[in-house]
Design a protein around this motif. Structure first.
Motif, PDB file in Angstrom:
ATOM      1  N   VAL A 203      -7.024   2.091  -7.270  1.00 58.15           N
ATOM      2  CA  VAL A 203      -7.785   1.296  -6.297  1.00 58.15           C
ATOM      3  C   VAL A 203      -7.330   1.699  -4.896  1.00 58.15           C
ATOM      4  N   PRO A 204      -8.257   1.724  -3.958  1.00 61.03           N
ATOM      5  CA  PRO A 204      -7.909   2.228  -2.631  1.00 61.03           C
ATOM      6  C   PRO A 204      -7.061   1.270  -1.793  1.00 61.03           C
ATOM      7  N   SER A 205      -6.922   0.018  -2.216  1.00 56.53           N
ATOM      8  CA  SER A 205      -6.159  -0.954  -1.419  1.00 56.53           C
ATOM      9  C   SER A 205      -5.883  -2.189  -2.261  1.00 56.53           C
TER      10      SER A 205
ATOM     11  N   THR B 221     -10.752  -7.490  -5.435  1.00 56.75           N
ATOM     12  CA  THR B 221     -12.192  -7.415  -5.731  1.00 56.75           C
ATOM     13  C   THR B 221     -12.422  -7.051  -7.198  1.00 56.75           C
ATOM     14  N   LEU B 222     -11.649  -6.083  -7.676  1.00 57.48           N
ATOM     15  CA  LEU B 222     -11.775  -5.673  -9.083  1.00 57.48           C
ATOM     16  C   LEU B 222     -11.450  -6.844 -10.017  1.00 57.48           C
ATOM     17  N   LEU B 223     -10.436  -7.626  -9.647  1.00 54.11           N
ATOM     18  CA  LEU B 223     -10.096  -8.801 -10.463  1.00 54.11           C
ATOM     19  C   LEU B 223     -11.282  -9.748 -10.560  1.00 54.11           C
ATOM     20  N   GLY B 224     -11.935  -9.995  -9.429  1.00 52.39           N
ATOM     21  CA  GLY B 224     -13.102 -10.877  -9.425  1.00 52.39           C
ATOM     22  C   GLY B 224     -14.213 -10.343 -10.322  1.00 52.39           C
TER      23      GLY B 224
ATOM     24  N   LEU C  54     -19.559  -0.426 -12.485  1.00 49.58           N
ATOM     25  CA  LEU C  54     -19.849  -1.337 -11.379  1.00 49.58           C
ATOM     26  C   LEU C  54     -18.779  -1.255 -10.295  1.00 49.58           C
ATOM     27  N   ALA C  55     -17.535  -1.183 -10.735  1.00 51.51           N
ATOM     28  CA  ALA C  55     -16.425  -1.170  -9.780  1.00 51.51           C
ATOM     29  C   ALA C  55     -16.429   0.112  -8.957  1.00 51.51           C
ATOM     30  N   MET C  56     -16.811   1.209  -9.584  1.00 51.74           N
ATOM     31  CA  MET C  56     -16.875   2.466  -8.834  1.00 51.74           C
ATOM     32  C   MET C  56     -18.031   2.456  -7.850  1.00 51.74           C
ATOM     33  N   GLU C  57     -19.164   1.905  -8.301  1.00 48.52           N
ATOM     34  CA  GLU C  57     -20.292   1.747  -7.362  1.00 48.52           C
ATOM     35  C   GLU C  57     -19.882   0.901  -6.167  1.00 48.52           C
ATOM     36  N   ASP C  58     -19.155  -0.166  -6.451  1.00 42.63           N
ATOM     37  CA  ASP C  58     -18.701  -1.076  -5.399  1.00 42.63           C
ATOM     38  C   ASP C  58     -17.675  -0.402  -4.498  1.00 42.63           C
ATOM     39  N   GLY C  59     -16.962   0.562  -5.035  1.00 39.13           N
ATOM     40  CA  GLY C  59     -15.924   1.237  -4.257  1.00 39.13           C
ATOM     41  C   GLY C  59     -14.529   0.661  -4.447  1.00 39.13           C
ATOM     42  N   CYS C  60     -14.417  -0.387  -5.247  1.00 33.94           N
ATOM     43  CA  CYS C  60     -13.090  -0.981  -5.424  1.00 33.94           C
ATOM     44  C   CYS C  60     -12.257  -0.210  -6.452  1.00 33.94           C
ATOM     45  N   VAL C  61     -12.866   0.697  -7.185  1.00 37.34           N
ATOM     46  CA  VAL C  61     -12.112   1.590  -8.071  1.00 37.34           C
ATOM     47  C   VAL C  61     -12.486   3.028  -7.703  1.00 37.34           C
TER      48      VAL C  61
END
Lengths: 474, 474
Positions: B230-232, B238-241, B307-314
């Motif tokens: 994760v970048p931060s 966000t990923l947890l959510g 989904l997480a990659m699309e979102d950018g959180c992964v």
């Protein structure tokens, strides 16, 4: 007394101290079993005012014997939130404290004041995209403070636990009138004794809960409800085991209803169209909550019910085709107490037994009651998923029900509670002790536990200022 | 003293009272921070013997100042289960009480004695077809009594809660030497104050837990583990959510690991092959438990990570291909403390913060420490799903680590704990207070809460017989 009332008016404003007129909404309990008398009804706006009220009452207590009864929606079933007949008690009504102070999306928490009505909290959570899963019959008028004070249960306990399990932190005014700012949103905190859980379920006898931080859950993508007939209580328990194994935490409701209980709904609310009840001794209502889709949930239900039919623990079943149909099935379940009331006077119980022992408990206690009290009619239903039965007793069809209750209530209670004790159960599963059962505890609870309860009461409320005569006597 | 020892030998048998030889396994704590001295190590076989020991000690206390330290596997991290240096304390070792008294399949419960080793309970449950989800690094030697006494957390809390949440009933020997038979298997019981939760987490200062009824869960059909960069820290939250929303209760593990923490594993245990850690500031380990199948779980994971990659959180992710690979990923996570030890001396923290505040807490506290204590190295990892970080501080690479600790440990602790307090967190999330943090509580805990804790300690253990100098001073 006038000095005290003046002080209270000074604290909350004269408009929020009621001493005249019809105060029965505050002084009479929900089931109308007790009609008390209040010195005053006081309606504070915040924790600081609650603290000032407690300090004022504590200061006047030696001279006046005043004490404090905290009250939310006054829907309790154990006579714990109304004043006694002495006229020396202040009803501290928390309904003005009804703000949702914060919703923390990432932390999955909601910080709310004690006077918030449960249904409003459910709706507030849903508007924010979350589930607040506490759900019970009185949700339209009960408050979260009362839910916490009594550790209320309800229909979703099989998945989400009791109110206690939904709470992460509390704001409490102590019997000394100090404010404990314990509104933690933490899921882990091991810095000392568990004060939070001590106040939860203490029914206002140790202090007054003024706010709480409650857990939220993601809204499920779908909820589905099924209705199954089972050939016996043993079969219902077997079905529960299958449901746990195949649905895991997806199982969010598991209610059992006896045939006679359903026949009362059918008799008094024919428009509800109770399904399938004539063909089996018990029906079960199952609810599944799913994070994928309705189709996925339906597939899970179909597989579960297929397995259950193969096993023989289910004889027939329907799965609700729509949300509306699901609501109707729940509505049937929730109409049992109303149908009982239509049928006439009855004796209510709120007991729990280890799930594995329930079939034997029911068989033995049914037989005992029918043998000892001819004509008695058993209205058995409840949250089987939690081992919690509302094992109620309806007066015989023939004869006067009031006379029956007057003559037999104590005997019925003793029979049921003695049986509960033999099966290592509890005589109050989700309704609490209040004044209704305070004098039963010494017979049915460990003297060691009662001794510790007394020591704690004495330690935290040495002058018995907080809801005396409820839960435990010092 | 000899009279007391004779009495103790009479109670448990001479073979189970140790006074001579190397008792360091009982008198030295796990992290070797404290070396105490025991008057005797006493190993009772049952609750009746524990009660007799307590009564004997209480009787001799006025003359001898004797007190009792309950001990399980002695793996605690807060120095709560070893005697002090006075030589007047009895170590009451519960390891002989290691029977599984009952497993109740339909009630989903297991009644076990305090000295049962956690891993044995996991295995016993699994053999019976159930999951006992409590899991933590010391599981091979810690006991369930110690887990209960400290309300242990571990890796599955995001789904199953802390030890407290897994317990339905207790058997406890009180400070008066009475036995409270509270081994309820009930999920609902509102007959008075919550004594169970008061004893859980009280670290042996109010009484001695001798047995417990614990919850069991159906064994999931499949467990899968994923590893994501994760970048931060914000992205991790966000990923947890997202994981909560898409996996619901299927999410059973969510661990975060900082790049430096993983680089230590890579440096000292290169054979573990830490994946992907060089490309991102944090990695996340996710675990899913599924009641359908591995294929279903894999589908859920793939959709979530997409989904997480699309979102950018992964930014990148791998899903374990086998159980063995899943174990390896967990093994990397669990090797961080060992890698830290290999690297040298360090200062450990066990803190919790509301999940939503963790990114700001970490950013602010990282900057503060790096600014105030040049060269400091931050080993940040933990159970992000519960808001629980092991926010550890490694001595600078240059210079002598022992000198650093001697000179800086108090300052580092103060900086971290003050920051935790600003962010409404806890300075002990899952390890407890023991004697390690007892003198920190007055600075970091509400005086109102501490006052209530003292009142309860005084009420239940008025002579301070039980583990004095731990948790709270009377």
């Amino acid at each position: 007394m006038n000095t005290l009332l003046d002080t209270l008016r000074h604290i909350v404003g004269a408009a929020h101290v009621f001493t005249d007129g019809d105060l029965s909404a505050f002084t009479r309990d929900w089931r109308k079993r007790a009609h008390g008398k209040a010195l005053a009804v006081v309606r504070p706006a915040n924790a600081e005012e609650v603290a000032a009220i407690v300090k004022a009452c504590a200061g006047h207590q030696p001279a006046t014997g005043v004490s404090i009864v905290a009250q939310g929606g006054n829907t309790g079933l154990a006579v714990g939130s109304v004043p006694d007949g002495s006229g020396t008690q202040i009803v501290l009504s928390l309904t003005r404290m009804n703000a949702v102070r914060a919703i923390d999306n990432a932390n999955l928490t909601m910080t709310v004041e004690a006077g918030c009505i449960l249904q409003n909290l459910q709706e507030t959570a849903e508007e924010a995209g979350f589930l607040f899963p506490l759900s019970l019959a009185a949700e339209g008028s009960c408050t979260i403070g009362g839910n916490l004070g009594t550790n209320a249960g309800g229909t979703q306990v099989v998945r989400y636990g009791n109110t206690r399990d939904l709470c992460l932190g509390l704001e409490v005014v102590t019997a000394q009138g100090e404010i404990w700012h314990g509104l933690s949103g933490l899921r882990k905190d091991n810095t000392g004794y568990d004060l939070r859980n001590l106040f939860i379920g203490s029914e206002g006898t140790l202090g007054i809960i003024t706010a709480a931080t409650m857990k939220l859950y993601p809204l499920p993508a779908a909820q589905l409800t099924a209705w199954a007939t089972v050939p016996s209580m043993e079969a219902a328990v077997t079905l529960l085991g299958l449901a746990h194994r195949h649905l895991g935490a997806g199982l969010t409701g598991f209610e059992v209803m006896g045939q006679f209980a359903l026949s009362l709904v059918d008799r008094h609310f024919a428009q509800l169209r109770v399904p399938l009840f004539q063909s089996a001794p018990y029906c079960v209502l199952l609810e599944i909550s799913d994070h994928e889709s309705e189709a996925h949930a339906r597939g899970l239900f179909e597989r579960l019910l297929e397995l259950a039919m193969e096993d023989g623990c289910v004889s027939d079943a329907v799965v609700a085709e729509s949300l509306n149909q699901a609501r109707q099935l729940w509505h049937i379940r929730e109409s049992i107490p109303l149908a009982q009331a239509e049928e006439g006077l009855n004796i209510k119980h709120d007991i729990s037994i280890p799930v594995s022992r329930i079939p034997d408990f029911v068989a033995e206690t049914d037989a005992l009651l029918q043998h000892q009290i001819p004509g008695v009619r058993l209205v058995n239903f409840g949250h089987l998923g939690d081992g919690n039965l509302h094992y109620n007793v309806q007066a015989p069809e023939e004869g006067d029900a009031a006379t029956f209750l007057r003559e037999q209530e104590d005997r019925v209670n003793a029979l049921v509670f003695d049986a509960v004790t033999r099966f290592h159960g509890s005589i109050s599963a989700e309704h609490g002790v209040g004044s209704l059962k305070i004098d039963k505890l010494p017979h049915y609870k460990s003297p060691v536990a009662l001794g510790m309860m007394r020591a704690i009461k004495q330690a935290l409320d040495p002058h018995n200022l907080m809801n005396p005569g409820r839960v435990v006597r010092p």
